[in-house]
Write an enzyme that holds these catalytic residues in place. Structure first.
Site, mmCIF file in Angstrom:
data_model
loop_
_atom_site.group_PDB
_atom_site.id
_atom_site.type_symbol
_atom_site.label_atom_id
_atom_site.label_comp_id
_atom_site.label_asym_id
_atom_site.label_seq_id
_atom_site.Cartn_x
_atom_site.Cartn_y
_atom_site.Cartn_z
ATOM 1 N N ASP A 1 3.927 1.418 3.291
ATOM 2 C CA ASP A 1 2.837 1.264 4.506
ATOM 3 C C ASP A 1 3.468 -0.136 4.765
ATOM 4 O OD1 ASP A 1 1.305 0.776 7.173
ATOM 5 O OD2 ASP A 1 -0.274 1.864 5.758
ATOM 6 N N ASP B 1 0.447 5.152 0.068
ATOM 7 C CA ASP B 1 -0.317 6.647 0.406
ATOM 8 C C ASP B 1 -0.070 7.730 0.772
ATOM 9 O OD1 ASP B 1 -2.259 8.136 2.189
ATOM 10 O OD2 ASP B 1 -3.603 5.537 1.518
ATOM 11 N N ASP C 1 0.768 -1.321 -0.162
ATOM 12 C CA ASP C 1 0.247 -0.333 0.100
ATOM 13 C C ASP C 1 0.829 1.140 0.507
ATOM 14 O OD1 ASP C 1 -1.674 1.601 0.199
ATOM 15 O OD2 ASP C 1 -2.301 1.448 2.448
#
EC number: 2.7.7.-
Length: 414
Positions: free
Chosen positions: A312, A100, A98
């Site tokens: 992440d 972000d 992930d």
């Protein structure tokens, strides 16, 4: 969010789901699904432990319920609808990354700039997945999250049973955490046409040594080679010699003679090419192994910012993670959770390519001034009542800065 606004969003999402192309996961009956519904707003209550036995069942549910957020498990379970996690019987899980903007240091506040920055991180991660780990393009699924980043799904059988600790090690690798630069530089006996000469010195008691870069053609070694050559070229192009290589000059064994040799290498036809293609670092410079390792350690922060991928870690390490379903809508933006071919990433523009609603005028009441770039337009919203295209209305309402329609005694914005 008032009731009328909730109903507006739900109707728009339902119209989308009527003909949506949803990226249903493989092994559908083994996946847990979870939802957040507009009927629960303003509370974000997650309804989970649901499973579907067929694609038709899943698609009918999405159209009928028109959820604000749609997730499925990255894990495969024998009993995905069991209410307790320890009763689901975990069978394996995709490897997930992930990216972000929330987790990037010094991310810009402007949405478009933020998305551009996180795309660069995604491109760096993709390089690791293809080059360092050797996954095929068919084993990598890339998805724009619909919000501030990207998801990578690795669906190779090789990763399905990896535990959390192994997945953390992968995060450590792509981020460059605890990278020991000294192990990339090695002194070896000079033999043949590799170092500063072409003679063979085997059998001699005092063999001349040369410095080489380990793994110069792949992985972190390749990235170090790129960083070193870029640095040498950039420094050698400065106007004044005294301003060149300030980082190296701080080392006690680097003097004017060493600097002159580095400048000559950077300006030669083959010097930098030999670093990239042969890992050659001897340059007839004494103690170059020590000097090179020192430079990389001093430059570690800049080097890792340029080449490491910021992912992440908790998401990757979680073997029972829920993640957004490709083809669904993100209830915090109204944008599409869009699956991409790897070749599409570089040119992908989320603020245009992930916008699914049309131009129909919609009246909204904005609670504060707001600006955003959508579909190639700079939209500047003033506080109060105004008409905007439907795609902008959905976005602004999902972001919580507007309500649908207008309130009594609220003046229109001209």
């Amino acid at each position: 969010m008032d009731k009328r606004t909730t109903q507006f969003l739900k109707s728009r999402f339902q119209s989308y789901y009527k003909n949506a192309e949803i990226g249903l996961p493989d092994h559908l009956p083994n996946r847990e699904w979870a939802f957040i519904f507009y009927d629960d707003m303003p509370e974000k209550m997650m309804h989970r432990h649901k499973s579907f036995g067929s694609p038709g069942e899943a698609l009918d549910y999405l159209y009928g319920m028109a959820p604000a957020h749609v997730y499925n498990s990255t894990a495969y379970y024998e009993y995905p609808d069991a209410k307790k996690m320890n009763e689901k019987n975990w069978l394996g899980a995709e490897l997930i990354f992930d990216l972000d903007a929330d987790h990037l240091p010094n991310a810009p506040r402007n949405y478009a700039d933020m998305l551009e920055l996180v795309k660069k991180e995604a491109l760096k991660l993709l390089d690791f997945l293809l080059d360092d780990f050797g996954f095929s393009e068919q084993e990598i699924q890339l998805v724009f999250s619909g919000g501030r980043g990207y998801h990578f799904h690795i669906v190779s059988p090789k990763v399905l049973t990896l535990g959390s600790s192994e997945r953390r090690e992968i995060v450590n690798y792509v981020s460059g955490r605890d990278l020991e630069f000294k192990y990339f530089f090695r002194e070896v006996a000079m033999d043949g046409d590799f170092g500063t000469g072409s003679k063979t010195f085997k059998g001699m008691k005092n063999v001349p040594m040369k410095c080489t870069l380990v793994g110069y053609d792949s992985g972190w070694g390749r990235r170090i080679a790129l960083y070193l050559t870029d640095y040498m070229k950039r420094e050698s192009e400065k106007k004044y010699k005294k301003d060149m290589f300030p980082e190296l000059r701080r080392h006690e064994k680097v003097g004017d003679t060493t600097i002159k040799k580095l400048i000559n290498i950077a300006n030669s036809e083959t010097g930098l090419k030999d670093i990239l293609e042969k890992g050659r670092l001897d340059f007839d410079v004494r103690n170059f192994k020590e000097i090179a390792a020192y430079f990389m350690q001093e430059s570690a922060e800049d080097f890792l910012h340029r080449f490491g991928a910021s992912v992440d870690e908790p998401v990757t390490a979680d073997i029972k993670r829920l993640i957004r379903v490709p083809g669904s809508l993100h209830g915090g933006s109204g944008m599409l959770v869009k699956k991409l071919a790897l070749s599409e990433l570089e040119e992908f523009d989320p603020l245009n390519d992930a916008v699914v609603f049309g131009e129909r005028p919609v009246k909204i009441t904005a609670s504060k001034p707001f600006s955003v770039q959508l579909k190639g337009k700079d939209l500047r919203i003033e506080e109060g009542i105004q008409e905007v295209p439907e795609y902008a209305a959905v976005y602004l309402i999902c972001r919580g800065v507007a309500e649908y329609g207008h309130r009594r005694n609220q003046p229109d914005t001209v």
